[in-house]
Every structure is written in structure tokens, then in C-alpha cells.
Design an enzyme around this catalytic site. Structure first.
Site, mmCIF file in Angstrom:
data_model
loop_
_atom_site.group_PDB
_atom_site.id
_atom_site.type_symbol
_atom_site.label_atom_id
_atom_site.label_comp_id
_atom_site.label_asym_id
_atom_site.label_seq_id
_atom_site.Cartn_x
_atom_site.Cartn_y
_atom_site.Cartn_z
ATOM 1 N N HIS A 134 43.355 42.101 41.567
ATOM 2 C CA HIS A 134 43.757 41.030 40.653
ATOM 3 C C HIS A 134 42.499 40.382 40.077
ATOM 4 O O HIS A 134 41.483 40.262 40.766
ATOM 5 C CB HIS A 134 44.606 39.998 41.403
ATOM 6 C CG HIS A 134 45.274 39.035 40.487
ATOM 7 N ND1 HIS A 134 44.598 37.978 39.908
ATOM 8 C CD2 HIS A 134 46.541 38.982 40.002
ATOM 9 C CE1 HIS A 134 45.435 37.323 39.110
ATOM 10 N NE2 HIS A 134 46.623 37.908 39.150
ATOM 11 N N GLY A 177 48.203 32.427 33.298
ATOM 12 C CA GLY A 177 48.349 30.989 33.535
ATOM 13 C C GLY A 177 48.021 30.117 32.340
ATOM 14 O O GLY A 177 47.871 28.898 32.480
ATOM 15 N N LYS A 191 50.521 33.969 44.541
ATOM 16 C CA LYS A 191 49.142 33.486 44.697
ATOM 17 C C LYS A 191 49.088 32.543 45.906
ATOM 18 O O LYS A 191 49.814 32.764 46.878
ATOM 19 C CB LYS A 191 48.658 32.841 43.391
ATOM 20 C CG LYS A 191 48.886 33.795 42.195
ATOM 21 C CD LYS A 191 48.248 33.356 40.916
ATOM 22 C CE LYS A 191 48.539 34.395 39.832
ATOM 23 N NZ LYS A 191 47.895 34.082 38.567
ATOM 24 N N GLU A 248 46.909 43.034 33.017
ATOM 25 C CA GLU A 248 46.924 41.575 32.945
ATOM 26 C C GLU A 248 45.677 41.095 32.190
ATOM 27 O O GLU A 248 44.599 40.975 32.793
ATOM 28 C CB GLU A 248 46.919 40.965 34.348
ATOM 29 C CG GLU A 248 48.108 41.330 35.190
ATOM 30 C CD GLU A 248 48.361 40.309 36.297
ATOM 31 O OE1 GLU A 248 49.485 39.790 36.350
ATOM 32 O OE2 GLU A 248 47.444 40.016 37.074
ATOM 33 N N GLU A 289 41.765 37.436 39.666
ATOM 34 C CA GLU A 289 41.270 36.292 40.452
ATOM 35 C C GLU A 289 40.437 36.777 41.639
ATOM 36 O O GLU A 289 39.498 36.087 42.053
ATOM 37 C CB GLU A 289 42.456 35.413 40.888
ATOM 38 C CG GLU A 289 43.006 34.642 39.691
ATOM 39 C CD GLU A 289 44.490 34.311 39.753
ATOM 40 O OE1 GLU A 289 45.100 34.402 40.835
ATOM 41 O OE2 GLU A 289 45.056 33.977 38.691
ATOM 42 N N SER A 298 51.526 35.083 31.732
ATOM 43 C CA SER A 298 52.409 34.118 31.057
ATOM 44 C C SER A 298 53.773 34.706 30.678
ATOM 45 O O SER A 298 54.345 34.340 29.650
ATOM 46 C CB SER A 298 51.710 33.523 29.824
ATOM 47 O OG SER A 298 50.541 32.813 30.216
ATOM 48 N N ASN A 321 53.929 37.423 41.932
ATOM 49 C CA ASN A 321 52.703 37.121 42.681
ATOM 50 C C ASN A 321 52.642 35.609 42.870
ATOM 51 O O ASN A 321 52.375 34.880 41.915
ATOM 52 C CB ASN A 321 51.490 37.625 41.874
ATOM 53 C CG ASN A 321 50.176 37.233 42.503
ATOM 54 O OD1 ASN A 321 50.129 36.741 43.625
ATOM 55 N ND2 ASN A 321 49.087 37.460 41.765
HETATM 56 P P1 13P Z 1 51.095 33.885 35.204
HETATM 57 O O1 13P Z 1 52.435 34.575 35.092
HETATM 58 O O2 13P Z 1 51.179 32.563 35.925
HETATM 59 O O3 13P Z 1 50.371 33.834 33.914
HETATM 60 O O4 13P Z 1 50.198 34.802 36.195
HETATM 61 C C1 13P Z 1 50.114 36.157 35.963
HETATM 62 C C2 13P Z 1 49.444 36.774 37.113
HETATM 63 O O5 13P Z 1 48.274 36.565 37.346
HETATM 64 C C3 13P Z 1 50.260 37.630 38.001
HETATM 65 O O6 13P Z 1 49.468 38.355 38.883
#
Ligand code: 13P
Length: 245
Positions: free
Chosen positions: A90, A166, A10, A160, A92, A205, A8
Site C-alpha cells: 500500500h 483519502g 487502515k 491506487e 502508505e 476515494s 481497507n
Molecule cells: P480511500 O477510499 O479512503 O480514498 O482510501 C483508499 C485506500 O487507500 C484503500 O487502500
């Protein structure tokens, strides 16, 4: 389909980043699992044009197939680019755009209708984990956001934990195991035997350095990777770890 490595990107990447998709593609062989890259919408068409073994997905879709929704993209428009996957729900999106389980379910339904595979994301916040509510939250998110008609062919679930995204923080293997077993059991009650074929991804992560451990957990079928999916240098080792698992 069980093993799946999804990236992803983003809101990262410009056309210059397509060279990373090419490099990831070039590193894949027939023994590797399914690999999906979800670049920003601006790169869906050129990413699809690269072809090869990689599948391409979008990061969100609108629940309607067309209409007056400025700035949104529909599942059928995503399918029209050649993409075959779409992430929905997601954290976010749940946070930044106040998306509820109902909204996410409608988006996953739109994805099904357009012939896309929906990667439905669920996960608890740190406060929810500390309050001992993790499994209850996951159960609500699953029953609330996975639509009727979901099958192993059109739906992937990504666990997740919000606090692991992150941050460099990763749950213990026992915590991942508990969540993934729970998810499989929940699916068994709703989908029956087909639940065994649904890909359950861990996200938060994931790096080359922890991927082998994470993929050793029995109901982890792959990963949804953020930061480490944007370069071939970081993503290919994760894909290879999944191949070995
Ligand atoms: P990270 O791998 O940067 O922690 O992000 C995970 C994520 O949100 C994937 O959708």
C-alpha cells in the site's frame, strides 16, 4: 474470481466496529461479489469468527515466516487467524515505512507461501502523473513487486493513485481505463491467458455515489476502499454497485 470488493480499514476500528462486519455480512446475498474486509491486526481473529460470506484479510505482512522482528506479523501468523488475504505495498507502507518494490515482492512471496491471496498495490503520485510518468511507474511497480509464481488464484492487483487516496479526488474514467488496460496488458505478457482472470481493483476515494461509474470501466473488476469501507452504511452500496456491474 474476478469481481472483488475489498475494504481497507487502515488503523481504524476497535472491537465495537465488529458490528459493522456483521452488518455488511447480513446485507450480502448469493449474487454479490467476493467481499474482503481488512481490519487492523487486533481484529483479525474476532472478524474471522463472524464467518458468513465475508473473507478477512490483513493490511501487511513481514517477508520472513518467523523471527526477531518486533511488532511485525508474518503471513503464516495471518493465515493462522483464519484470514485469507493480505494487502502488500500500500502506498502508505511505501511512504511511511520506505518499502521498496523488492520488499513488497518478498512480502507477496511470503503470502503465496502461506497460502494467502496477496492484494498488491501500485499507483503514481501526483508529481509522477503531471510529469507524464504514470504508465512507466505502474510498469516498474508491477515488474518490481509481483513475484514469480503469481497467478489469478493467489494475486490481486490494486491500482491506487496516491493523489486520490483519502482526498475525494478521483481520476477520470479515461484515466482509470488507461491504467487498467495497461495493467491487463502487462499481465498478459507475464502470465499469459491467466491474466484475464486476475482481479484488477481501483482504489482512491471510491464512494457509493461514484461506484457505478468506476465499475463501468471494462478492466475494473472491483475496488479497494478505505474510508467508505468502515461502515456498512457506506460500504454496502459499493458492493451492490459491483453486483450490478
Ligand atoms: P480511500 O477510499 O479512503 O480514498 O482510501 C483508499 C485506500 O487507500 C484503500 O487502500
Amino acid at each position: 474470481m474476478r469481481k472483488l470488493a475489498a475494504g481497507n480499514w487502515k488503523m481504524n476500528g476497535t472491537r465495537a466496529s465488529l458490528s459493522e462486519v456483521e452488518a455488511i455480512n447480513a446485507a450480502l446475498d448469493d449474487t454479490d461479489p467476493t467481499v474482503v474486509i481488512c481490519p487492523p491486526a487486533s481484529l483479525l481473529i474476532p472478524a474471522c469468527e463472524i464467518g458468513g460470506k465475508i473473507s478477512i484479510g490483513a493490511q501487511d505482512c513481514h517477508m520472513a515466516s518467523c523471527g526477531a522482528h518486533t511488532g511485525d506479523i508474518s503471513a503464516s501468523q495471518i493465515a493462522d487467524t483464519g484470514a485469507t488475504y493480505v494487502i502488500v505495498g500500500h502506498s502508505e507502507r511505501r511512504t511511511d515505512h520506505s518499502e521498496t518494490n523488492d520488499v513488497i515482492k518478498a512480502k507477496a512471496q511470503a503470502a503465496q507461501k502461506a497460502g494467502l491471496i496477496a492484494i498488491v498495490c501500485i499507483g503514481e503520485t501526483l508529481a509522477e502523473r503531471e510529469a507524464g510518468e504514470t504508465l512507466a511507474v505502474l510498469g516498474q511497480q508491477m515488474s518490481g513487486s509481483i513475484p514469480d509464481g503469481a497467478t489469478s488464484q493467489n494475486t490481486v492487483i490494486a491500482y491506487e493513485p496516491v493523489w486520490a487516496i483519502g482526498t475525494g479526488l478521483v481520476p477520470t474514467l479515461d484515466q482509470i481505463d488507461e491504467a487498467h488496460r495497461f495493467m491487463r496488458d502487462e499481465l498478459l505478457t507475464t502470465l499469459g491467458a491467466d491474466a484475464q482472470n486476475v482481479s484488477l481493483l481501483y482504489g482512491g476515494s471510491v464512494k457509493g455515489s461514484n461506484a457505478d461509474d468506476i465499475f463501468s470501466v471494462s478492466d475494473v473488476d472491483g475496488a479497494l476502499v478505505g474510508g467508505a469501507s468502515i461502515s456498512a452504511h457506506d460500504f454496502v452500496p459499493i458492493i451492490k454497485a459491483l453486483s450490478r456491474a
